[in-house]
Design an enzyme around this catalytic site. Structure first.
Site, PDB file in Angstrom:
ATOM      1  CG  ASP A  50      40.545  22.929  45.983  1.00 24.52           C
ATOM      2  OD1 ASP A  50      41.219  23.929  45.377  1.00 24.52           O
ATOM      3  OD2 ASP A  50      40.031  23.131  46.512  1.00 24.52           O
ATOM      4  CD  GLU A  70      43.927  21.208  50.919  1.00 22.11           C
ATOM      5  OE1 GLU A  70      43.625  21.860  50.393  1.00 22.11           O
ATOM      6  OE2 GLU A  70      43.515  22.723  52.945  1.00 22.11           O
ATOM      7  CD  GLU A 125      36.917  25.025  43.101  1.00 28.52           C
ATOM      8  OE1 GLU A 125      35.537  25.165  42.987  1.00 28.52           O
ATOM      9  OE2 GLU A 125      37.119  26.894  43.301  1.00 28.52           O
ATOM     10  CG  HIS A 183      36.196  32.854  46.199  1.00 33.27           C
ATOM     11  ND1 HIS A 183      37.107  32.722  47.802  1.00 33.27           N
ATOM     12  CD2 HIS A 183      37.363  32.228  45.871  1.00 33.27           C
ATOM     13  CE1 HIS A 183      38.114  31.498  48.427  1.00 33.27           C
ATOM     14  NE2 HIS A 183      37.873  31.031  47.132  1.00 33.27           N
ATOM     15  NE  ARG A 190      35.229  30.078  38.125  1.00 34.34           N
ATOM     16  CZ  ARG A 190      36.904  30.307  38.535  1.00 34.34           C
ATOM     17  NH1 ARG A 190      37.067  30.580  39.729  1.00 34.34           N
ATOM     18  NH2 ARG A 190      37.182  30.469  37.240  1.00 34.34           N
ATOM     19  CG  HIS A 205      38.408  36.986  44.820  1.00 34.98           C
ATOM     20  ND1 HIS A 205      39.231  36.726  44.083  1.00 34.98           N
ATOM     21  CD2 HIS A 205      39.277  35.862  45.893  1.00 34.98           C
ATOM     22  CE1 HIS A 205      39.341  35.603  44.143  1.00 34.98           C
ATOM     23  NE2 HIS A 205      39.590  35.304  45.099  1.00 34.98           N
TER      24      HIS A 205
END
Ligand code: UD1
Ligand code: UDP
Length: 375
Positions: free
Chosen positions: A93, A115, A129, A200, A202, A232
């Protein structure tokens, strides 16, 4: 066939598929690395033994989604036009996933989505995503769903059932492959109970991450725990976590861990706190309870199986959930003993078999996925 990948999780989850394709005489996979990630991806490609055919090197520091998308679609469009693969495979994604599918669609090249079918039901969470996945679904011809729930989500969106296959998640294929070969070393040092933390996303950046850092500081006050945070590379993560946690001797901050070391660290941990998709899929294989630091999930299977709890990011709730697991042995054992609902390690085989069948190369594979159902 072209396989597009750009970030750390795509490399991990496509590695077993690329190995299966490469070992078969039926396909010649050419890897297109978009370079959406740089160090974190190169670290993976090296360790997973993946050879790249093309590198678009699109990453910029603090890249914005729109500019990243423009670089990706331009570079991928040109490459796919030149290479003319008979299919383009994408995974998951990310922006690389979305642009790989879109560039292929524009060139009339069919798309295989690994996936497929994960849905949170909230279009902007996880951001971006959830939208990426939905858009890729509209463009893909093959939809390799990790679970029956993901497959059902696709057919509910009018994807023909004949285009959907339940395969299990390839993350488990890679985990089993790596576990047998690992020379990895745990990054925990103290012998205390290990809390492995990754952050990590957003939607967690900024104030939420600061609040989570405060919660980690509170948890680290316990004399029986060691908190480990492999950071990250994103500056949006480091800007918050380094100043908040860097000076505390009971918290260890590291660079992104080598995949084999990360697995060894997970196996050595007591508890995993994460907003990562891949980490919550892996941890149940090591019998480690997971606290998912997010408000929504597109992976409810792991929660229903009893291996993870969706705790959000509220400091009180995260602290209470971690404390309960550290102090309540019965609760801990129940979560740690829950099954991993994401597959049996043969997802890549099924993907290869289905593609070979559809390209008229060999009969379809017979092995059905033995689905783990949760009560
Ligand atoms: C991306 C994916 C996310 C996935 C995550 C895996 C999108 C929109 N998001 O998010 O779904 O969970 O990767 O980690 O595709 N950076 C480096 N070196 C690296 C990698 C990143 O310096 O090796 C820095 C750069 O400054 C970059 C920033 O991290 O601008 C963010 O990277 P980006 O790929 O845009 O987003 P992620 O948060 O990593
Ligand atoms: N991982 C790793 N080293 C680390 C942290 C994570 O190798 O320091 C691996 C982990 O095993 C998992 C994947 O990276 O398979 C998850 O990637 P990430 O959290 O970046 O992305 P997401 O899964 O959330 O998309």
């Amino acid at each position: 066939m072209a396989v597009v990948l750009g970030t750390r999780p795509e490399a991990i989850k496509l590695a077993p598929v690329i190995r299966a394709l490469g070992d078969s005489p039926l396909f010649e996979p050419v890897l297109i690395n978009t370079g959406q990630h740089r160090e974190m991806l190169e670290q993976m490609l090296r360790r997973l033994g993946l050879t790249v055919g093309h590198d678009l090197a699109v990453m910029r520091e603090r890249q914005q989604l729109s500019a990243l998308t423009a670089r990706l679609i331009g570079g991928l469009g040109e490459l796919i036009r030149e290479e003319r693969p008979d299919l383009v495979m994408v995974q998951g994604d990310t922006s690389s996933t979305l642009c790989g599918a879109l560039a292929a669609f524009y060139e009339h090249v069919p798309v295989a989505h690994v996936e497929a079918g994960l849905r949170s039901g909230v279009i902007d969470n996880p951001f971006p995503e959830e939208l990426n996945r939905q858009l890729v679904t509209r463009m893909a011809r093959w939809h390799f769903a990790p679970t029956p729930r993901a497959a059902a989500a696709l057919t509910a969106e009018a994807v023909p059932a004949s285009a959907v296959m339940v395969t299990g998640n390839t993350v488990i294929d890679n985990l089993l492959w790596a576990h047998h070969r690992t020379d990895g070393r745990s990054a925990f040092r103290s012998g205390r109970r290990g809390l492995l933390v990754t952050l990590h996303r957003r939607e967690n950046q900024g104030a939420r991450m600061r609040a989570l850092a405060d919660t980690l500081l509170r948890l680290a006050e316990r004399p029986d725990v060691e908190v480990l945070v492999p950071l990250h590379k994103s500056p949006a993560v480091r800007d918050v976590l380094l100043p908040a946690l860097g000076a505390n001797p009971r918290i260890t901050l590291t660079e992104p861990l080598d995949y084999f070391d990360f697995i060894a660290t997970m196996a050595d941990s007591t508890l995993v706190l994460t907003d990562s998709g891949g980490v919550q899929e892996e941890a149940p294989s090591f019998d480690k309870p997971v606290l998912v630091l997010r408000d929504t999930t597109e992976r409810p299977e792991v929660v229903r199986a009893g291996a993870a709890k969706l705790v959000g990011t509220d400091p009180g709730a995260v602290h209470a959930a971690a404390t309960a697991l550290l102090d309540d042995r019965v609760l801990y054992r129940r979560m740690a003993g829950a099954p991993n609902p994401f597959g049996d390690g043969h997802a890549s085989e099924r993907i290869l078999g289905a593609l070979a069948h559809d390209f008229g190369r060999v009969p379809a594979p017979a092995r059905p996925l033995d689905v783990v159902t949760a009560g």
